[in-house]
Design an enzyme around this catalytic site. Structure first.
Site, PDB file in Angstrom:
ATOM      1  N   ARG A  17       0.837  -1.213   0.000  1.00  0.00           N
ATOM      2  CA  ARG A  17       0.000   0.000   0.000  1.00  0.00           C
ATOM      3  C   ARG A  17       0.865   1.253   0.000  1.00  0.00           C
ATOM      4  O   ARG A  17       0.562   2.227  -0.694  1.00  0.00           O
ATOM      5  CB  ARG A  17      -0.948   0.023   1.201  1.00  0.00           C
ATOM      6  CG  ARG A  17      -2.058  -0.999   1.101  1.00  0.00           C
ATOM      7  CD  ARG A  17      -2.911  -0.999   2.344  1.00  0.00           C
ATOM      8  NE  ARG A  17      -2.071  -1.317   3.507  1.00  0.00           N
ATOM      9  CZ  ARG A  17      -2.394  -1.046   4.760  1.00  0.00           C
ATOM     10  NH1 ARG A  17      -3.527  -0.444   5.041  1.00  0.00           N
ATOM     11  NH2 ARG A  17      -1.589  -1.381   5.743  1.00  0.00           N
ATOM     12  N   ASN A  35      -6.277  -2.464   1.786  1.00  0.00           N
ATOM     13  CA  ASN A  35      -6.318  -3.923   1.811  1.00  0.00           C
ATOM     14  C   ASN A  35      -7.762  -4.380   1.768  1.00  0.00           C
ATOM     15  O   ASN A  35      -8.663  -3.690   2.262  1.00  0.00           O
ATOM     16  CB  ASN A  35      -5.667  -4.457   3.090  1.00  0.00           C
ATOM     17  CG  ASN A  35      -4.163  -4.341   3.074  1.00  0.00           C
ATOM     18  OD1 ASN A  35      -3.536  -4.248   2.030  1.00  0.00           O
ATOM     19  ND2 ASN A  35      -3.565  -4.357   4.249  1.00  0.00           N
TER      20      ASN A  35
END
Length: 93
Positions: A17, A35
């Site tokens: 990320r 996520n």
């Protein structure tokens, strides 16, 4: 242009990320990354088509320590990108 990506593989717990946020911010894209509960990473990004293509290439390559098995892409309506701000990580502590 607004695109939704779903990245499958070993992409959680490996800094993916943060990698996506850095790449997208450097390209000047708007949107978010987070996520999923199924072990994937989901991205919504808005910007020029050529810049989104650069982001997609980076997603396919992945971050150090990650393994990207698939990058699924869907184009969203322009209106879905209207509320997007500076690219951010959602759900990060």
């Amino acid at each position: 242009m607004v695109l939704h990506f779903l990245v499958k593989g070993r992409v959680q717990g490996v800094g993916f990320r943060w990698f996506v946020q850095r790449e997208a911010a450097e390209l000047g894209l708007r949107g978010w990354v987070r996520n999923t509960d199924r072990g994937h990473v989901e991205i919504v990004a808005a910007g020029e088509a050529d810049l989104l293509a650069e982001l997609k290439a980076a997603l396919r390559k992945g971050s150090r320590g990650s393994r990207v098995d698939a990058v699924l892409e869907d184009e969203l309506l322009e209106s879905e990108g209207a509320q997007l701000g500076a690219f951010e990580i959602e759900g990060a502590w």
